[in-house]
Design a protein around this motif. Structure first.
Motif, PDB file in Angstrom:
ATOM      1  N   PHE A 169       0.842  -1.193   0.000  1.00 23.65           N
ATOM      2  CA  PHE A 169       0.000   0.000   0.000  1.00 23.65           C
ATOM      3  C   PHE A 169       0.875   1.240   0.000  1.00 23.65           C
ATOM      4  CE2 PHE A 169      -2.352  -3.349   2.072  1.00 23.65           C
ATOM      5  CZ  PHE A 169      -3.584  -3.278   1.468  1.00 23.65           C
ATOM      6  N   ASN A 170       0.413   2.290  -0.634  1.00 20.83           N
ATOM      7  CA  ASN A 170       1.105   3.570  -0.625  1.00 20.83           C
ATOM      8  C   ASN A 170       0.690   4.293   0.649  1.00 20.83           C
ATOM      9  OD1 ASN A 170       2.323   5.984  -1.132  1.00 20.83           O
ATOM     10  ND2 ASN A 170       0.977   6.575  -2.800  1.00 20.83           N
ATOM     11  N   THR A 171       1.581   4.348   1.607  1.00 21.28           N
ATOM     12  CA  THR A 171       1.243   4.965   2.887  1.00 21.28           C
ATOM     13  C   THR A 171       1.558   6.450   2.914  1.00 21.28           C
ATOM     14  OG1 THR A 171       3.401   4.374   3.738  1.00 21.28           O
ATOM     15  CG2 THR A 171       1.608   2.830   4.154  1.00 21.28           C
ATOM     16  N   LYS A 172       2.406   6.923   2.000  1.00 19.29           N
ATOM     17  CA  LYS A 172       2.800   8.335   2.007  1.00 19.29           C
ATOM     18  C   LYS A 172       1.785   9.222   1.306  1.00 19.29           C
ATOM     19  CE  LYS A 172       7.693   7.268   2.202  1.00 19.29           C
ATOM     20  NZ  LYS A 172       8.975   7.400   1.543  1.00 19.29           N
TER      21      LYS A 172
ATOM     22  N   PRO B 297      -4.292   7.277  -2.805  1.00 21.04           N
ATOM     23  CA  PRO B 297      -3.896   5.971  -2.293  1.00 21.04           C
ATOM     24  C   PRO B 297      -3.798   4.950  -3.426  1.00 21.04           C
ATOM     25  CG  PRO B 297      -6.097   6.550  -1.551  1.00 21.04           C
ATOM     26  CD  PRO B 297      -5.578   7.701  -2.317  1.00 21.04           C
ATOM     27  N   VAL B 298      -2.664   4.254  -3.490  1.00 19.66           N
ATOM     28  CA  VAL B 298      -2.395   3.294  -4.551  1.00 19.66           C
ATOM     29  C   VAL B 298      -2.048   1.959  -3.915  1.00 19.66           C
ATOM     30  CG1 VAL B 298      -0.879   2.763  -6.493  1.00 19.66           C
ATOM     31  CG2 VAL B 298      -1.581   5.105  -6.079  1.00 19.66           C
ATOM     32  N   ILE B 299      -2.516   0.881  -4.545  1.00 21.15           N
ATOM     33  CA  ILE B 299      -2.189  -0.471  -4.108  1.00 21.15           C
ATOM     34  C   ILE B 299      -1.403  -1.129  -5.235  1.00 21.15           C
ATOM     35  CG2 ILE B 299      -3.119  -2.703  -3.421  1.00 21.15           C
ATOM     36  CD1 ILE B 299      -5.631  -1.224  -2.509  1.00 21.15           C
TER      37      ILE B 299
ATOM     38  N   LYS C  12      -5.624   2.257  -8.162  1.00 25.45           N
ATOM     39  CA  LYS C  12      -5.875   3.486  -7.410  1.00 25.45           C
ATOM     40  C   LYS C  12      -7.233   3.351  -6.737  1.00 25.45           C
ATOM     41  CE  LYS C  12      -6.195   8.459  -7.904  1.00 25.45           C
ATOM     42  NZ  LYS C  12      -6.181   9.580  -8.840  1.00 25.45           N
ATOM     43  N   LEU C  13      -7.272   3.675  -5.474  1.00 23.50           N
ATOM     44  CA  LEU C  13      -8.512   3.568  -4.721  1.00 23.50           C
ATOM     45  C   LEU C  13      -9.490   4.642  -5.173  1.00 23.50           C
ATOM     46  CD1 LEU C  13      -9.947   2.079  -2.435  1.00 23.50           C
ATOM     47  CD2 LEU C  13      -8.984   3.733  -0.863  1.00 23.50           C
ATOM     48  N   SER C  14     -10.700   4.240  -5.455  1.00 25.40           N
ATOM     49  CA  SER C  14     -11.728   5.155  -5.937  1.00 25.40           C
ATOM     50  C   SER C  14     -12.039   6.219  -4.880  1.00 25.40           C
ATOM     51  CB  SER C  14     -12.995   4.375  -6.257  1.00 25.40           C
ATOM     52  OG  SER C  14     -14.072   5.247  -6.494  1.00 25.40           O
TER      53      SER C  14
END
Length: 115
Positions: free
Chosen positions: A23-26, A31-33, A46-48
């Protein structure tokens, strides 16, 4: 909302098996997985924006938008709004159509005068 239930389900690959996920925490704004599979392929998802909203944040955003709209309505003219024209004395301003007609008549007169 129940934290133990999935927000959404999406099929990432057809025949491969997923082996890694990160997961992209920064990046809180996007937010990207990243998902890796056994075929050495990496898929980025990419999270909707619809899934990022919670009831609390949506209520806060609505309240903030309403406050901004009220502040914009109560303040002076908006940015980019035409400025009021100050005429000389108490003369009334002519409508824009008549102003344009006068400008064109002056141009035509200048063209007809030139040799």
């Amino acid at each position: 909302e129940n934290p133990h239930e999935p927000l959404c389900e999406q099929k990432v690959v057809r025949k491969a098996k997923l082996t890694k996920i990160t997961f992209n925490t920064k990046g809180l704004e996007a937010p990207v997985i990243l998902v890796g599979d056994d075929h050495s392929c990496v898929s980025s998802l990419k999270l909707s924006p619809n899934l990022r909203w919670t009831a609390v944040t949506k209520a806060e955003a609505d309240a903030r938008a309403k406050a901004e709209a009220e502040a914009a309505a109560s303040s002076g003219p908006r940015r980019g709004a035409p400025k009021p024209i100050q005429g000389e004395g108490d003369e009334q301003q002519k409508p824009p159509r008549e102003q344009e007609i006068e400008k064109l008549e002056k141009i035509i007169a200048n063209v007809l005068k030139s040799p």
